[in-house]
Design a protein around this motif. Structure first.
Motif, short mmCIF file in Angstrom:
data_model
loop_
_atom_site.label_atom_id
_atom_site.label_comp_id
_atom_site.label_asym_id
_atom_site.label_seq_id
_atom_site.Cartn_x
_atom_site.Cartn_y
_atom_site.Cartn_z
N GLU A 190 0.83 -1.20 0.00
CA GLU A 190 0.00 0.00 0.00
C GLU A 190 0.88 1.27 0.00
O GLU A 190 0.58 2.24 -0.71
CB GLU A 190 -0.93 0.02 1.22
N ILE A 191 1.95 1.25 0.82
CA ILE A 191 2.86 2.41 0.87
C ILE A 191 3.57 2.57 -0.48
O ILE A 191 3.67 3.67 -1.03
CB ILE A 191 3.93 2.23 1.98
N GLY A 192 4.04 1.44 -1.02
CA GLY A 192 4.72 1.47 -2.31
C GLY A 192 3.81 1.99 -3.42
O GLY A 192 4.28 2.66 -4.36
N GLY A 193 2.52 1.73 -3.30
CA GLY A 193 1.57 2.22 -4.29
C GLY A 193 1.50 3.74 -4.31
O GLY A 193 1.38 4.36 -5.38
N VAL A 194 1.61 4.35 -3.15
CA VAL A 194 1.60 5.82 -3.08
C VAL A 194 2.87 6.37 -3.73
O VAL A 194 2.83 7.36 -4.47
CB VAL A 194 1.46 6.31 -1.62
N VAL A 195 4.01 5.70 -3.48
CA VAL A 195 5.28 6.15 -4.08
C VAL A 195 5.21 6.04 -5.60
O VAL A 195 5.64 6.94 -6.33
CB VAL A 195 6.46 5.33 -3.51
N SER A 196 4.62 4.96 -6.11
CA SER A 196 4.47 4.79 -7.56
C SER A 196 3.58 5.88 -8.15
O SER A 196 3.88 6.45 -9.20
CB SER A 196 3.85 3.42 -7.89
N TRP A 201 3.11 8.83 -6.96
CA TRP A 201 3.88 10.08 -6.88
C TRP A 201 4.77 10.22 -8.10
O TRP A 201 4.84 11.27 -8.74
CB TRP A 201 4.68 10.09 -5.58
N GLY A 202 5.49 9.12 -8.42
CA GLY A 202 6.20 9.08 -9.69
C GLY A 202 7.61 9.62 -9.74
O GLY A 202 8.27 9.54 -10.77
N GLY A 203 8.13 10.18 -8.62
CA GLY A 203 9.49 10.70 -8.62
C GLY A 203 10.53 9.58 -8.47
O GLY A 203 10.19 8.44 -8.15
N GLN A 204 11.79 9.94 -8.72
CA GLN A 204 12.87 8.96 -8.62
C GLN A 204 13.53 8.97 -7.24
O GLN A 204 13.94 7.94 -6.74
CB GLN A 204 13.95 9.26 -9.69
N GLU A 205 13.65 10.15 -6.64
CA GLU A 205 14.41 10.29 -5.42
C GLU A 205 13.63 11.17 -4.45
O GLU A 205 13.18 12.25 -4.84
CB GLU A 205 15.75 10.96 -5.76
N GLY A 206 13.49 10.73 -3.21
CA GLY A 206 12.72 11.54 -2.26
C GLY A 206 12.66 10.87 -0.92
O GLY A 206 13.51 10.04 -0.56
N LEU A 207 11.62 11.25 -0.16
CA LEU A 207 11.44 10.73 1.18
C LEU A 207 9.96 10.43 1.39
O LEU A 207 9.11 11.26 1.10
CB LEU A 207 11.91 11.76 2.22
N CYS A 208 9.69 9.24 1.87
CA CYS A 208 8.31 8.81 2.12
C CYS A 208 8.11 8.68 3.63
O CYS A 208 8.84 7.94 4.29
CB CYS A 208 8.07 7.46 1.44
N THR A 209 7.14 9.42 4.16
CA THR A 209 6.85 9.36 5.59
C THR A 209 5.47 8.74 5.81
O THR A 209 4.49 9.15 5.17
CB THR A 209 6.93 10.76 6.23
N VAL A 210 5.42 7.78 6.70
CA VAL A 210 4.18 7.07 7.03
C VAL A 210 3.80 7.45 8.46
O VAL A 210 4.65 7.43 9.35
CB VAL A 210 4.39 5.54 6.92
N PHE A 211 2.54 7.81 8.65
CA PHE A 211 2.08 8.26 9.96
C PHE A 211 0.75 7.59 10.29
O PHE A 211 -0.16 7.55 9.46
CB PHE A 211 1.89 9.80 9.93
#
Lengths: 134, 134, 134
Positions: free
Chosen positions: B20-26, B28-38
Motif C-alpha cells: 500500500e505504501i509502495g503504491g503511493v510512491v508509484s 507520486w512518480g518521482g525517482q528520489e525523495g522521502l516517504c513518511t508514514v504516519f
C-alpha cells in the motif's frame, strides 16, 4: 540529496556514526533543512544517545540484554542463531529512521547527542545506512 | 503528495502494508525523495520487521504480550477494555511515524524489511494511515 | 521553516506540546506538508499519546518506572543522579524525532492524539525542541 553509506560494525553494541552523517550534510551544502537517516536492516537499529560518558552506553546495552535476552526459551525463531530474535525485538524498540533538522549548515544535535548504529548481532557486520537531506 | 489510506486490521498482530505504501510512491512518480508514514491512532503503531519467516513476527508479538500484558493489576485505565492500556504502551515503544528514503522510484527498504501496521486491539479495526512523499 | 522552541517542564511526566507545534505550522502557513519535531536532549523524549483520559498517561508513566526503574543496582552510570540512567533508557525506547503530515494547513493528528514532551528527570528542566516544516 541521497547517499548510501556502508558502515562496518565490530559486533554487538552502539557504534557512533555522527561524523559520517554530518559528512553528508556538509556535502549537501545547504544551510537549513532536514536530514533523515534510515537503516536497511532488521537486526540493527538507530539510537541517539549521550556521547560523553561511555558508562551510559554500557548500561543501555545491558538493559537491552536483560529486556530481550539471548536464548530465551520463549522464542521459536531460533534457526538464525541465539542472537537473531533478540535483535529483532531490540530493533523494534529503538528506531529504523531518525530525522534531524539542519541549522546553520549543521545537524541541530544537542551538545551531548551522538547518532549511533546499534548493532544487535554478535559478529561483525557490514550495514547499509541511507541518508536523505533536503 | 499526501494520501490517506484506510487499512482494515483483523485484530491483534502485525499486518503488512508495504504494498500500500509502495503504491503511493508509484503514484507520486518521482525517482528520489522521502516517504513518511504516519498512523493516526494511539492503540496501533508502525514497525519495520523481517518479512521472511513468520516465526519472527510471532515471537515479536509474544514479547510485547509479556512486556505489556493485558489485565495487569497495575493499570488504572481499564474503562476501555483489558487490551486498551497495553495498546498505548506498545504504541509508545514502537513508532507512530516512519520515514523511508525513495531511490530509483522505489522505497529504499532492505531485502528483508517489510512495513507493518501493528494492531494492538483484539477486535478488527479500521485504521487511517497518512503517507507523505516529496 | 525551522523554529527552535523552549519548553519548561515541571519534572517527570508527559507534558503536552501539541499547541506549540501547531503554532509553528500556522506560522508556516502552507496547506500540505510535513512537520518534524526533534528534541535536543538524551534525558527527555517525544511521544504521541491519548489526550483524553489522564489515567492513560499515568499508567504509561508508571510502566516506564517499572521497566527502567531508578536506583537499579545494575547501573554503573550513577554520577549524574539516580534518575539519569533510567532517563537515557526511556529516551531510547520512545522517540527523539517525530514526523507528522500537514493537511489542510493543520497537523494531521488523529482525534485522540496529543504530542507530548516526556520529561524523564525529576527536577524542572528547560528543553529545546526544534520544529521543521516544509
Amino acid at each position: 540529496m541521497i547517499r548510501a553509506l556502508t558502515i562496518r560494525t565490530p559486533g554487538k553494541g552502539m557504534h557512533e556514526i555522527t561524523r559520517e552523517i554530518g559528512g553528508v550534510v556538509s556535502e549537501w551544502g545547504g544551510q537549513e533543512g532536514l536530514c533523515t537517516v534510515f537503516v536497511r536492516h532488521t537486526s540493527c537499529s538507530l539510537v541517539i544517545q549521550e556521547n560523553a560518558d561511555p558508562s551510559a552506553r554500557r548500561d543501555l546495552e545491558a538493559w537491552f540484554d536483560r529486556a530481550a535476552p539471548e536464548s530465551d526459551p520463549a522464542y521459536s525463531h531460533t534457526a538464525e542463531g541465539a542472537d537473531d530474535m533478540p535483535s529483532h525485538i531490540r530493533a523494534a524498540l529503538t528506531a529504523v529512521s531518525l530525522s534531524i533538522p539542519v541549522m546553520d549548515g549543521r545537524l541541530a544535535l544537542g551538545t551531548w547527542q551522538g547518532v549511533y548504529l546499534f548493532e544487535h548481532r554478535r559478529s561483525p557486520h557490514t550495514r547499509q545506512v541511507v541518508v536523505h537531506v533536503s
